[in-house]
Design a protein around this motif. Structure first.
Motif, PDB file in Angstrom:
ATOM      1  N   THR A 142     -10.761  13.123 -21.711  1.00 42.49           N
ATOM      2  CA  THR A 142     -10.318  13.121 -23.112  1.00 42.49           C
ATOM      3  C   THR A 142     -11.172  14.060 -23.947  1.00 42.49           C
ATOM      4  OG1 THR A 142      -9.527  10.835 -22.932  1.00 42.49           O
ATOM      5  CG2 THR A 142      -9.956  11.688 -25.147  1.00 42.49           C
ATOM      6  N   ALA A 143     -12.501  14.021 -23.743  1.00 42.92           N
ATOM      7  CA  ALA A 143     -13.403  14.912 -24.477  1.00 42.92           C
ATOM      8  C   ALA A 143     -13.122  16.372 -24.127  1.00 42.92           C
ATOM      9  CB  ALA A 143     -14.852  14.560 -24.161  1.00 42.92           C
ATOM     10  N   LEU A 144     -12.842  16.640 -22.867  1.00 37.89           N
ATOM     11  CA  LEU A 144     -12.504  17.999 -22.451  1.00 37.89           C
ATOM     12  C   LEU A 144     -11.219  18.461 -23.120  1.00 37.89           C
ATOM     13  CD1 LEU A 144     -12.662  20.558 -20.733  1.00 37.89           C
ATOM     14  CD2 LEU A 144     -11.712  19.249 -18.811  1.00 37.89           C
ATOM     15  N   LYS A 145     -10.219  17.587 -23.164  1.00 34.09           N
ATOM     16  CA  LYS A 145      -8.944  17.930 -23.785  1.00 34.09           C
ATOM     17  C   LYS A 145      -9.129  18.204 -25.277  1.00 34.09           C
ATOM     18  CE  LYS A 145      -4.488  18.384 -24.152  1.00 34.09           C
ATOM     19  NZ  LYS A 145      -3.813  19.581 -23.602  1.00 34.09           N
ATOM     20  N   GLU A 146      -9.950  17.419 -25.942  1.00 33.29           N
ATOM     21  CA  GLU A 146     -10.201  17.621 -27.369  1.00 33.29           C
ATOM     22  C   GLU A 146     -10.877  18.970 -27.606  1.00 33.29           C
ATOM     23  OE1 GLU A 146     -12.460  14.212 -28.451  1.00 33.29           O
ATOM     24  OE2 GLU A 146     -10.705  12.896 -28.645  1.00 33.29           O
ATOM     25  N   PHE A 147     -11.809  19.326 -26.717  1.00 36.67           N
ATOM     26  CA  PHE A 147     -12.474  20.628 -26.824  1.00 36.67           C
ATOM     27  C   PHE A 147     -11.462  21.754 -26.663  1.00 36.67           C
ATOM     28  CE2 PHE A 147     -14.346  24.241 -24.532  1.00 36.67           C
ATOM     29  CZ  PHE A 147     -15.309  24.640 -25.438  1.00 36.67           C
ATOM     30  N   GLN A 148     -10.594  21.644 -25.655  1.00 39.65           N
ATOM     31  CA  GLN A 148      -9.570  22.663 -25.441  1.00 39.65           C
ATOM     32  C   GLN A 148      -8.656  22.795 -26.659  1.00 39.65           C
ATOM     33  OE1 GLN A 148      -8.286  20.986 -21.454  1.00 39.65           O
ATOM     34  NE2 GLN A 148      -7.991  23.167 -21.067  1.00 39.65           N
ATOM     35  N   SER A 149      -8.231  21.658 -27.182  1.00 37.84           N
ATOM     36  CA  SER A 149      -7.308  21.674 -28.323  1.00 37.84           C
ATOM     37  C   SER A 149      -7.940  22.324 -29.542  1.00 37.84           C
ATOM     38  CB  SER A 149      -6.869  20.246 -28.668  1.00 37.84           C
ATOM     39  OG  SER A 149      -6.161  19.668 -27.591  1.00 37.84           O
ATOM     40  N   THR A 150      -9.213  21.982 -29.821  1.00 35.85           N
ATOM     41  CA  THR A 150      -9.905  22.566 -30.970  1.00 35.85           C
ATOM     42  C   THR A 150     -10.018  24.072 -30.823  1.00 35.85           C
ATOM     43  OG1 THR A 150     -11.188  20.544 -31.350  1.00 35.85           O
ATOM     44  CG2 THR A 150     -12.061  22.583 -32.289  1.00 35.85           C
ATOM     45  N   CYS A 151     -10.376  24.531 -29.634  1.00 30.77           N
ATOM     46  CA  CYS A 151     -10.495  25.967 -29.386  1.00 30.77           C
ATOM     47  C   CYS A 151      -9.149  26.661 -29.572  1.00 30.77           C
ATOM     48  CB  CYS A 151     -11.019  26.226 -27.979  1.00 30.77           C
ATOM     49  SG  CYS A 151     -12.778  25.877 -27.763  1.00 30.77           S
ATOM     50  N   GLU A 152      -8.117  26.118 -28.948  1.00 33.38           N
ATOM     51  CA  GLU A 152      -6.810  26.769 -28.979  1.00 33.38           C
ATOM     52  C   GLU A 152      -6.207  26.761 -30.384  1.00 33.38           C
ATOM     53  OE1 GLU A 152      -4.809  24.708 -25.868  1.00 33.38           O
ATOM     54  OE2 GLU A 152      -5.949  25.737 -24.288  1.00 33.38           O
ATOM     55  N   GLU A 153      -6.488  25.716 -31.161  1.00 36.99           N
ATOM     56  CA  GLU A 153      -6.008  25.665 -32.546  1.00 36.99           C
ATOM     57  C   GLU A 153      -6.649  26.763 -33.393  1.00 36.99           C
ATOM     58  OE1 GLU A 153      -6.968  21.764 -33.818  1.00 36.99           O
ATOM     59  OE2 GLU A 153      -5.372  20.801 -32.649  1.00 36.99           O
ATOM     60  N   ASN A 154      -7.807  27.255 -32.943  1.00 33.47           N
ATOM     61  CA  ASN A 154      -8.525  28.280 -33.681  1.00 33.47           C
ATOM     62  C   ASN A 154      -8.517  29.634 -32.965  1.00 33.47           C
ATOM     63  OD1 ASN A 154      -9.878  26.852 -36.112  1.00 33.47           O
ATOM     64  ND2 ASN A 154     -10.257  25.470 -34.411  1.00 33.47           N
ATOM     65  N   GLY A 155      -7.511  29.832 -32.123  1.00 39.23           N
ATOM     66  CA  GLY A 155      -7.301  31.140 -31.527  1.00 39.23           C
ATOM     67  C   GLY A 155      -8.178  31.484 -30.349  1.00 39.23           C
ATOM     68  N   ILE A 156      -8.823  30.488 -29.738  1.00 42.35           N
ATOM     69  CA  ILE A 156      -9.676  30.732 -28.574  1.00 42.35           C
ATOM     70  C   ILE A 156      -8.970  30.190 -27.326  1.00 42.35           C
ATOM     71  CG2 ILE A 156     -11.917  30.325 -27.493  1.00 42.35           C
ATOM     72  CD1 ILE A 156     -13.027  29.756 -30.296  1.00 42.35           C
ATOM     73  N   THR A 157      -8.697  31.064 -26.389  1.00 40.18           N
ATOM     74  CA  THR A 157      -8.059  30.650 -25.142  1.00 40.18           C
ATOM     75  C   THR A 157      -9.115  30.074 -24.207  1.00 40.18           C
ATOM     76  OG1 THR A 157      -6.375  32.364 -25.352  1.00 40.18           O
ATOM     77  CG2 THR A 157      -6.698  31.419 -23.166  1.00 40.18           C
ATOM     78  N   VAL A 158      -8.819  28.916 -23.611  1.00 34.76           N
ATOM     79  CA  VAL A 158      -9.751  28.261 -22.698  1.00 34.76           C
ATOM     80  C   VAL A 158      -9.162  28.256 -21.290  1.00 34.76           C
ATOM     81  CG1 VAL A 158     -11.015  26.146 -22.151  1.00 34.76           C
ATOM     82  CG2 VAL A 158     -10.601  26.773 -24.545  1.00 34.76           C
ATOM     83  N   GLU A 159      -9.859  28.878 -20.360  1.00 34.18           N
ATOM     84  CA  GLU A 159      -9.449  28.867 -18.954  1.00 34.18           C
ATOM     85  C   GLU A 159     -10.477  28.059 -18.161  1.00 34.18           C
ATOM     86  OE1 GLU A 159      -9.006  31.869 -15.104  1.00 34.18           O
ATOM     87  OE2 GLU A 159      -9.534  32.663 -17.065  1.00 34.18           O
ATOM     88  N   ILE A 160     -10.015  27.050 -17.444  1.00 37.53           N
ATOM     89  CA  ILE A 160     -10.910  26.258 -16.600  1.00 37.53           C
ATOM     90  C   ILE A 160     -11.014  26.941 -15.241  1.00 37.53           C
ATOM     91  CG2 ILE A 160     -11.302  24.031 -15.480  1.00 37.53           C
ATOM     92  CD1 ILE A 160      -9.786  22.716 -17.755  1.00 37.53           C
TER      93      ILE A 160
END
Length: 224
Positions: free
Chosen positions: A122-140
């Protein structure tokens, strides 16, 4: 359960990328970061001594507000930088994301490569969502979990692997309509085959239904 991830963050507005682009190697190492103000961040970076980068040159970069040379160690020059953040990036750096940096950040022209520790999916998903909402693409790039932290008394009788598979599926939007991911993509993250992932989900779902419905007496009532 704790989740260790190797991530690639990319955005044209990420700080320090312009500095990496100015080096011959195309990369620098960020060993520390600290928020000074909502729109300013302090970074400690290391650059190979062979690079033609000085305080005077670094401070000419648009994002850099102030530069201080801290010294030299192991063939690297160490600088303290104050950087002005893009508004979107500043929102992503506001400290609300829940992830502990495990090592220094490798900054290249393609973005940031870093290792982060999260308390759960859940914490990982929240981090991804925050980044993507602000224009940062997250690749695991890679993901592992600490099985030693899994509780002996698993909730609803789930096995550790079932709990991990269901948590990942929920965090990735597998149960949303329309689905945001597939069983095959989830399997890739866990390093298992798609049939094994589907089996884990099916058994986990059945165990959840059995445990919750049976605890309410529904199954016994209907079976009479």
């Amino acid at each position: 359960m704790t989740i260790t991830t190797n991530l690639h963050l990319s955005s044209p507005s990420l700080p320090l990328v312009s500095i990496a682009e100015a080096t011959h190697a195309g990369e620098i190492e960020c060993i520390h970061g600290l928020s000074l103000q909502p729109d300013r961040q302090l970074f400690i970076i290391q650059i190979d001594t062979g690079e033609d980068l000085s305080e005077e040159r670094l401070v000419t970069l648009d994002e850099v507000v102030e530069v201080t040379t801290l010294g030299q160690s192991s063939g690297k020059m160490i600088f303290k930088l104050t950087v002005e953040l893009n508004e979107k990036i500043a929102d992503a750096f506001d400290g609300s994301t829940d992830g502990a940096l495990m090592d220094s950040i490798l900054v290249t022209s393609e973005g940031w490569y870093e290792e982060k520790l999260f308390k759960d999916y859940t914490a990982l998903k929240e981090f991804q969502s925050t980044c993507e909402e602000n224009g940062i693409t997250v690749e695991i790039i890679a993901l592992t979990h600490d099985s030693m932290s899994f509780e002996d008394d698993s909730p609803y009788g789930l096995t550790e692997r079932q709990h991990e598979a269901l948590s990942l599926a929920l965090s990735r939007g597998y149960y949303e309509r329309p689905r945001k991911t597939t069983a095959e993509e989830l399997a890739d993250e866990l390093g298992i085959s798609q049939p094994s992932m589907s089996d884990l989900l099916r058994r986990g779902e059945r165990q959840l239904l059995t445990a919750t419905l049976d605890s309410c007496g529904y199954i016994k009532t209907l079976s009479r």
